[in-house]
Write an enzyme that holds these catalytic residues in place. Sequence first.
Site, short mmCIF file in Angstrom:
data_model
loop_
_atom_site.label_atom_id
_atom_site.label_comp_id
_atom_site.label_asym_id
_atom_site.label_seq_id
_atom_site.Cartn_x
_atom_site.Cartn_y
_atom_site.Cartn_z
N PHE A 34 11.30 -25.02 -102.99
CA PHE A 34 12.07 -23.78 -103.21
C PHE A 34 11.49 -22.66 -102.33
O PHE A 34 10.29 -22.42 -102.34
CB PHE A 34 12.01 -23.39 -104.69
CG PHE A 34 12.72 -22.09 -104.96
CD1 PHE A 34 14.10 -21.97 -104.75
CD2 PHE A 34 12.02 -20.98 -105.41
CE1 PHE A 34 14.75 -20.77 -104.98
CE2 PHE A 34 12.67 -19.78 -105.65
CZ PHE A 34 14.04 -19.68 -105.43
N GLN A 35 12.36 -22.00 -101.58
CA GLN A 35 11.99 -20.90 -100.68
C GLN A 35 10.95 -21.30 -99.64
O GLN A 35 10.10 -20.52 -99.24
CB GLN A 35 11.54 -19.67 -101.48
CG GLN A 35 12.69 -19.10 -102.29
CD GLN A 35 12.43 -17.71 -102.82
OE1 GLN A 35 11.30 -17.36 -103.15
NE2 GLN A 35 13.49 -16.92 -102.94
N GLU B 99 13.71 -6.57 -96.22
CA GLU B 99 12.54 -6.87 -95.39
C GLU B 99 12.73 -6.43 -93.95
O GLU B 99 11.78 -6.05 -93.27
CB GLU B 99 12.20 -8.36 -95.43
CG GLU B 99 11.61 -8.85 -96.75
CD GLU B 99 12.67 -9.28 -97.75
OE1 GLU B 99 13.88 -9.05 -97.49
OE2 GLU B 99 12.30 -9.84 -98.82
N MET C 80 29.38 1.44 -77.62
CA MET C 80 28.95 0.82 -76.37
C MET C 80 29.79 -0.41 -76.05
O MET C 80 30.12 -0.68 -74.89
CB MET C 80 27.46 0.47 -76.43
CG MET C 80 26.87 0.05 -75.11
SD MET C 80 27.16 1.27 -73.80
CE MET C 80 25.61 2.18 -73.82
N LYS D 207 0.72 -20.23 -101.35
CA LYS D 207 0.43 -19.63 -102.67
C LYS D 207 -0.88 -20.16 -103.26
O LYS D 207 -1.66 -19.41 -103.83
CB LYS D 207 1.61 -19.92 -103.62
CG LYS D 207 1.53 -19.15 -104.91
CD LYS D 207 2.82 -19.26 -105.71
CE LYS D 207 2.77 -18.36 -106.94
NZ LYS D 207 3.99 -18.46 -107.74
C1 LIG Z 1 22.13 -6.44 -84.36
C2 LIG Z 1 23.02 -6.17 -83.20
N1 LIG Z 1 24.27 -6.68 -83.16
C3 LIG Z 1 25.07 -6.44 -82.10
C4 LIG Z 1 24.65 -5.68 -81.06
C5 LIG Z 1 25.56 -5.42 -79.85
N2 LIG Z 1 25.84 -4.00 -79.73
C6 LIG Z 1 25.18 -3.18 -78.88
S1 LIG Z 1 25.65 -1.58 -78.99
C7 LIG Z 1 26.79 -1.96 -80.16
C8 LIG Z 1 27.63 -0.88 -80.76
C9 LIG Z 1 26.84 0.01 -81.63
O1 LIG Z 1 27.70 0.89 -82.32
P1 LIG Z 1 27.13 2.19 -82.99
O2 LIG Z 1 25.94 1.85 -83.80
O3 LIG Z 1 28.21 2.90 -83.68
O4 LIG Z 1 26.60 3.00 -81.73
P2 LIG Z 1 27.47 3.68 -80.55
O5 LIG Z 1 27.42 2.76 -79.36
O6 LIG Z 1 28.86 3.87 -81.05
O7 LIG Z 1 26.77 4.96 -80.27
C10 LIG Z 1 26.79 -3.32 -80.45
C11 LIG Z 1 27.68 -3.99 -81.41
C12 LIG Z 1 23.32 -5.20 -81.13
N3 LIG Z 1 22.78 -4.49 -80.16
N4 LIG Z 1 22.54 -5.43 -82.21
#
Ligand SMILES: Cc1ncc(C[n+]2csc(CCOP(=O)(O)OP(=O)(O)O)c2C)c(N)n1
Length: 579
Positions: free
Chosen positions: A131-132, A69, A490, A181
């Site tokens: 349920f759900q 979803e 990042m 529902k």
């Molecule tokens: C759902 C979610 N969890 C955690 C984060 C925190 N976060 C921001 S950037 C990042 C790293 C992302 O890694 P990647 O997808 O490999 O991208 P890169 O920065 O390496 O280009 C994280 C963990 C987020 N933005 N979204």
Amino acid sequence: MSQNAKAEDFKLEAQAPENKGPIDGADLFIETLKRENVEVMFGYPGGAVLPLYDALYKNPIRHILARHEQAAIHAAEGYARVSGKPGVVLATSGPGATNLVTGITDAMMDSIPLVVFTGQVATGVIGSDAFQEADVIGITMPITKHNYQVRSMEDLPRIVHEAFHIATTGRPGPVLIDIPKDIAQSVGEVKFVDELNLPGYQPNFKPNSLQVKKLRSALAQAKKPVILAGAGVLHAKASEELLQFVEKMQIPVVNTLLGLGGFPSSHPLFLGMGGMHGTHTANKALYEADLLINIGARFDDRLTGNLAHFAQHATVAHIDIDPAEIGKNVPTQIPIVADAREALKKILSLDFEAPKADEWRAILEQDKVENPLWNTEGGDGISPQALMKIIHEITEGDAVVTTDVGQHQMWTAQYYGFNKPDQWVTSGGLGTMGFGFPSAIGAQIAKPDKTVVAVAGDAGFQMTLQELGLVAELKLPVKIIVYNNMALGMVRQWQETFYEERYSQSLIPVQPDFVKLADAYGIRGYVVQTEEEAEKVMRETLKDNEPVLIDCRIKPKEMVYPMIAPGKGLHEMIGVKPQ
Ligand SMILES: Cc1ncc(C[n+]2csc(CCOP(=O)(O)OP(=O)(O)O)c2C)c(N)n1
Ligand SMILES: [Mg+2]
């Protein structure tokens, strides 16, 4: 009487403009969507929505069966962002609905018009931990523009009509309709409604003339004007008017992350993106301006940096359809509550004197030359910045580009060079990893003939990669470019810069073989280690009509520069490299 018979009865009735029942709630649901001209919806079935899916089977509207979803709703966001139409989502109660929460919040933060339908347990058992059962109205109250629970099937036509209106007008956003529902199964006489009676919801489109006059005198006096153009320009379809205004007044323009494409990046008056990873020149302009005209941006903290230093020398004018945004973060002397296009049309129709800003433009022009974006030379792996320029060149700057969140997102924003509205789809406010790939699917469905490139992080891609199944099934020619740095890049960058290189849980030494993964779904996959290889593979695959996954091994230690450290002002950028 069987449900089929009822549906047939209704269909005959439906040919008349003033159609009335008898009809059941589920068939009525489909008819209300058809009346709103819904061409496609994204969803996933389950117990509480079985009647709705049965009605869909009998009276089809195109339905995209995502594999999760969350992906369905991100696809709907991508569809909405590039088509300008609302995205429609359908999910079951409980876990189906809670899986939508991230996407609903994402759409709320980035003002994406969605109408989200969730199934609910029958009215008689609501509140009994059936349920759900999940309290979707409670859960989504703060993350929707509005939400409804349908308590009587006779209300459904009015509620659906209002929901589409609210989602798409004013500041767009997600509206949720929860359908128990038994409501979907109940039979009644109905009347469709075309009129709206929403006295509490009257968005103001036209600008106030007094405030427009104030802007006119501020412009006549300004020596250092700058325009900050946000996503509001795109939502209002005001790019053309913005361009005319800028050329008439010769005012430099900064885009927010979400506003990219609202003003051509190749225009000489474009200074780049502002904020945390914006250009030095854009941030200098925002910092030193004596007149800051914000058009449809919300002064997000990633844009302003430390507010104590933000635009301290400027008169601030802010054009926004949402009055709650004006003065929220930045004191504003000239508030203009209006649709960006209406406001610009009004301003263009008046005789405005252009600011005397020759010197200012020259200073900024010089700064562009002295402090451009830059990247490291040499080292193992592909330069992520050079890679983005290659993607730009091969797609002629004309692709729809989506991203996840992280370093690759910032490199895309900095280097793709967006020149047109509605070709840029990213998760700005919420910063949702896993957004890029499914939103590309929605964008491709909206624009089947466009090249759609999903720039994914190696980590973010793994949050929604199950949608390879959907791409394969629908044979969608989505181009998946994995920026693979074997890391939560990042996070790694922040740990290197602010946590003395303590890489706590940010390195992923073992990644899946993305090529084999693509192969498992019958999708072509490539791994590329150099810019030459990348360019060759991309020239062969980016313009054709088939999906492809390209695992690009980028330099693992490359940083996104320049940068404003947390708590710092726009004048305190680090990682600037004067030429
Ligand atoms: C759902 C979610 N969890 C955690 C984060 C925190 N976060 C921001 S950037 C990042 C790293 C992302 O890694 P990647 O997808 O490999 O991208 P890169 O920065 O390496 O280009 C994280 C963990 C987020 N933005 N979204
Ligand atoms: Mg990564």
